[in-house]
Every structure is written in C-alpha cells, then in structure tokens.
Scaffold this motif. Structure first.
Motif, short mmCIF file in Angstrom:
data_model
loop_
_atom_site.label_atom_id
_atom_site.label_comp_id
_atom_site.label_asym_id
_atom_site.label_seq_id
_atom_site.Cartn_x
_atom_site.Cartn_y
_atom_site.Cartn_z
N GLU A 287 27.02 -1.25 16.38
CA GLU A 287 28.42 -1.93 16.23
C GLU A 287 28.73 -2.29 14.75
N ALA A 288 29.44 -1.86 14.06
CA ALA A 288 29.94 -2.16 12.60
C ALA A 288 30.94 -3.04 12.62
N ASP A 289 30.83 -4.35 11.77
CA ASP A 289 31.93 -5.23 11.65
C ASP A 289 32.88 -4.92 11.02
N GLU A 290 32.69 -3.96 10.25
CA GLU A 290 34.08 -3.59 9.27
C GLU A 290 33.99 -2.08 9.16
N LEU A 291 34.91 -1.25 9.16
CA LEU A 291 34.98 0.21 8.92
C LEU A 291 36.27 0.40 7.78
N SER A 292 35.76 1.03 6.75
CA SER A 292 37.10 1.41 5.82
C SER A 292 36.85 2.78 5.39
N VAL A 293 38.02 3.19 5.22
CA VAL A 293 38.21 4.74 4.75
C VAL A 293 38.53 4.82 3.19
N HIS A 294 37.89 5.55 2.37
CA HIS A 294 38.03 5.52 1.12
C HIS A 294 38.52 6.94 0.52
N THR A 295 39.71 7.22 -0.04
CA THR A 295 39.88 8.66 -0.26
C THR A 295 40.35 8.67 -1.77
N PRO A 296 40.20 9.59 -2.59
CA PRO A 296 40.69 9.94 -3.78
C PRO A 296 42.20 9.66 -4.06
N ASP A 297 42.61 8.97 -5.13
CA ASP A 297 44.10 8.90 -5.07
C ASP A 297 44.74 9.99 -6.18
N LEU A 298 45.92 9.90 -6.51
CA LEU A 298 46.43 10.85 -7.60
C LEU A 298 46.02 10.47 -8.90
N ASP A 299 45.74 9.26 -9.31
CA ASP A 299 45.20 9.27 -10.56
C ASP A 299 43.77 9.94 -10.54
N ASP A 300 42.92 9.87 -9.57
CA ASP A 300 41.84 10.76 -9.69
C ASP A 300 42.05 12.11 -9.69
N VAL A 301 43.06 12.60 -9.06
CA VAL A 301 43.64 13.89 -9.29
C VAL A 301 43.92 14.21 -10.57
N PHE A 302 44.98 13.60 -11.15
CA PHE A 302 45.46 13.83 -12.45
C PHE A 302 44.56 13.70 -13.42
N PHE A 303 43.41 12.85 -13.49
CA PHE A 303 42.33 12.81 -14.78
C PHE A 303 41.65 13.88 -14.44
N ALA A 304 41.10 14.35 -13.27
CA ALA A 304 40.29 15.36 -13.02
C ALA A 304 41.03 16.86 -13.55
N LEU A 305 42.34 17.03 -13.15
CA LEU A 305 42.92 18.34 -13.35
C LEU A 305 43.23 18.40 -14.93
N THR A 306 43.39 17.32 -15.40
CA THR A 306 44.09 17.21 -16.85
C THR A 306 42.89 17.12 -17.86
N ASP A 307 41.49 16.94 -17.39
CA ASP A 307 40.28 16.80 -17.99
C ASP A 307 39.69 18.08 -18.47
N THR A 308 39.79 18.39 -19.69
CA THR A 308 39.37 19.91 -20.35
C THR A 308 37.84 20.08 -19.86
N THR A 309 37.35 19.15 -19.78
CA THR A 309 35.73 19.18 -19.46
C THR A 309 35.61 19.55 -18.02
N ASN A 310 36.43 19.22 -17.11
CA ASN A 310 36.58 19.26 -15.72
C ASN A 310 35.47 18.60 -15.11
N ALA A 311 35.05 17.46 -15.58
CA ALA A 311 34.14 16.79 -14.91
C ALA A 311 33.75 16.50 -13.65
N ALA A 312 34.85 16.66 -12.90
CA ALA A 312 34.61 16.54 -11.53
C ALA A 312 34.42 17.65 -10.71
N GLY A 313 34.06 18.98 -11.33
CA GLY A 313 33.79 20.20 -10.82
C GLY A 313 34.63 20.59 -9.84
N ILE A 314 36.05 20.46 -9.92
CA ILE A 314 36.91 21.23 -9.13
C ILE A 314 37.12 22.52 -9.68
N PRO A 315 37.59 23.46 -8.59
CA PRO A 315 38.04 24.61 -9.08
C PRO A 315 39.30 24.55 -10.10
#
Length: 323
Positions: A287-315
């Motif tokens: 039994e866990a006392d606390e469960l939380s879900v964390h997902t990337p937000d649009l800030d993460d998407v924006f920076f990853a997709l507009t980063d010329t180095t594509n550091a996030a490794g996305i297609p």
C-alpha cells in the motif's frame, strides 16, 4: 466526409534565398481550433498572411483551399468567408468603439439600420456597451483586443485567423479572450490560432502543429504531442519503510529515493499502465501512501521539437513532412 475549412498541400514561401515555409501540409476541420506553435521567425505569421490572402505563396507554392475555395483562383470568395485579427490591433484610437464598428459595417456594405444593429449586438456581446461612446485610445489592452475581434465578426466570417491574439494581455484578460474564442467555435466558427503561449494552445486547441524552420516538426492533439517526449512516470511515496523496500525490490525498473521513501516508475501515463500498476499493488498487498502521475507538458514538447540538437531523441517528423 466534409471538406476541411482550411487545406494546404506543399505550401511554400521564400524571400530571395530565405525559405520561410518549406512545403507544409495543413488540414483544419470545420468548427475546430487549430493552433500553430513555433519560435519567432518560424513562419507562423507568414502562414496566416498567405491563407488569409494578404500575401501570395511562391509560384510553385502548393495548393491551398480555404472555405472550399481555391486560393489562387478565388481569393475574393475567400475574403468574404474569413476574418483576420493580426498581432497588432486594427482599432482606430481616434474614434469611438461604436464608430470603429460602424466603419467595419460600411466596409462590409451593410445598410445603415443593419450596421447599427450588428454593431450594438457585438458591442454588448463583448461587454463594450458602456465604453462604446469613448475614444478607443482610452481602452485597456484587453478592451482593444475584444473590440478588434468584434470588428472581425461584423461580416459573420465562418473562418477566423487569430495571430497571437493575447500577446501583452494580463492573465485575467487572456482568460476572457479564451472564453470568447471557445464561444466562437461553439457557434460553428473555425479558428486558426497562432500563439507563443503554450498554455493557450493546451487549453484551446483541438489540434496543434509545431512549426520550426519552415517545416511542421509535429502535429496532433496536445496529448498526442506530449506522448512524443520521454520522461513520463508514476511516483509512489511510502511512509512504511517495509512496504517501500518490498515495492523497490519487486519494481526493479523503478528509480529509488531511499531518503524520501519514493519510487519513480517510467510510464506513458496511460490508463492501461496505471491500472496494471494498481492491480500489482493490490495483488502483492503493498500500500502506497501517495500515487501521482507525471507527464511531459507542452513546454517540454516545444523545447524538444524546436531544439536543433534534438536532445530529447524524438523522431524528426519535419523531415517526414518535407518528403
């Protein structure tokens, strides 16, 4: 299937040797909000200007249809079907709000009685009746923006282009503008929205395209775009050290924080993965006392997709689009 409100195939625009739009494809269904995100210089405003007939695409700039009309052959018919609110207000500060509205009514060739009726209805709808007789130069930024959109609606357009409509507004005025945009779509209007506010696109848009270096780097719903970025996880926190150790031993893929008694488990945040984890906890009696879900937000998407180095490794979907 009904024809999209806006459809572009291979849209191109260059200025000399500078390519601004490099063959982008767009399909915007009727009665939806389509948002274009991108850094400064990505080509957002250029796309709006072409689609709204303000400037022309390159001679070999692809095929575009807006409101069911061909951009190259039926520009006048498109102008009759659309409204445009640019980055800079079209409001004339030297005349009153009502006079601005009546000027637009004249431009749309409405009769005097009809023009006054339409102006009064829109001024009331946008909560500008009390200020209608005051010079527009005395309006706040939010009031000017509301008047700007009200003026755009005088001709009852079916498609509206909003180019960064909330830039410079305070948070309260921005939220008011969001509500206005939602009401427009509820009434059947299609909205093509460019913005630099990621929260704005997340709150409003049915679909989002991320434009970078003249190409569409990715397109989808906000949730689809967020799933492109790695780093989503479920966090379990415990107060019982024994339960923590049991879970940590069994969940070998989890990252441990022994001091906080918490585990971080890689997850895409889907209902299926969350149910699987909850079923495992129930089956093992942990039994866990606390469960939380964390997902990337649009800030993460924006920076990853507009980063010329594509550091996030996305297609790199922009290369796929270019082909």
């Amino acid at each position: 299937m009904t024809e999209p409100a806006i459809a572009a195939n291979g849209l191109r625009k260059s200025y000399g040797d500078k390519t601004v739009l490099d063959g982008i494809d767009l399909a915007v269904p009727e009665g939806t909000i389509f948002s274009v995100l991108g850094p400064n210089g990505a080509g957002k405003t250029t796309a709006v200007k072409i689609l709204s007939t303000l400037i022309s695409a390159d001679r070999d700039g692809g095929q575009v249809r807006v409101g069911g009309h061909d951009l190259a052959a039926e520009a006048q018919a498109i102008r009759a079907a659309i409204g445009v609110t640019g980055q800079f207000s079209a409001v004339d500060g030297l005349i009153t709000g009502e006079e601005n509205m009546l000027l637009m009514a004249d431009l749309h060739h409405l009769g005097k009685h009809e023009g006054r009726a339409v102006a009064a209805e829109l001024l009331e709808r946008f909560d500008l009746t009390e200020a209608a007789q005051k010079p527009a130069s005395t309006y706040s930024g939010g009031m000017k923006r509301r008047l700007d959109i009200a003026m755009t609606l005088v001709g009852s357009p079916r498609i509206i282009f909003l180019d960064e409509p909330t830039t410079g507004l305070d948070p309260r005025s921005r939220h008011t503008m969001w509500q206005i945009i939602r009401e427009l779509v509820t009434g059947g209007v299609t909205v093509f929205l460019t913005t630099q506010y990621l929260e704005e696109a997340d709150q409003l848009a049915d679909r989002i395209a991320v434009l970078n270096n003249g190409l569409i780097a990715a397109e989808g719903t906000a949730e689809e775009l967020k799933r492109l970025i790695p780093g989503g996880h479920v966090r379990l926190r415990f107060t019982d050290p024994g339960a923590y150790q049991t879970a940590a031993t069994a969940l070998r893929e989890a990252s441990r924080d022994d001091e906080a008694l918490s585990l971080q488990i890689p997850s895409d945040g889907s209902q299926r993965e969350l149910r699987s984890l909850l079923d495992w906890l129930d089956a093992t009696g942990v039994e866990a006392d606390e469960l939380s879900v964390h997902t990337p937000d649009l800030d993460d998407v924006f920076f990853a997709l507009t980063d010329t180095t594509n550091a996030a490794g996305i297609p790199d979907q922009s290369k796929e689009t270019a082909r």
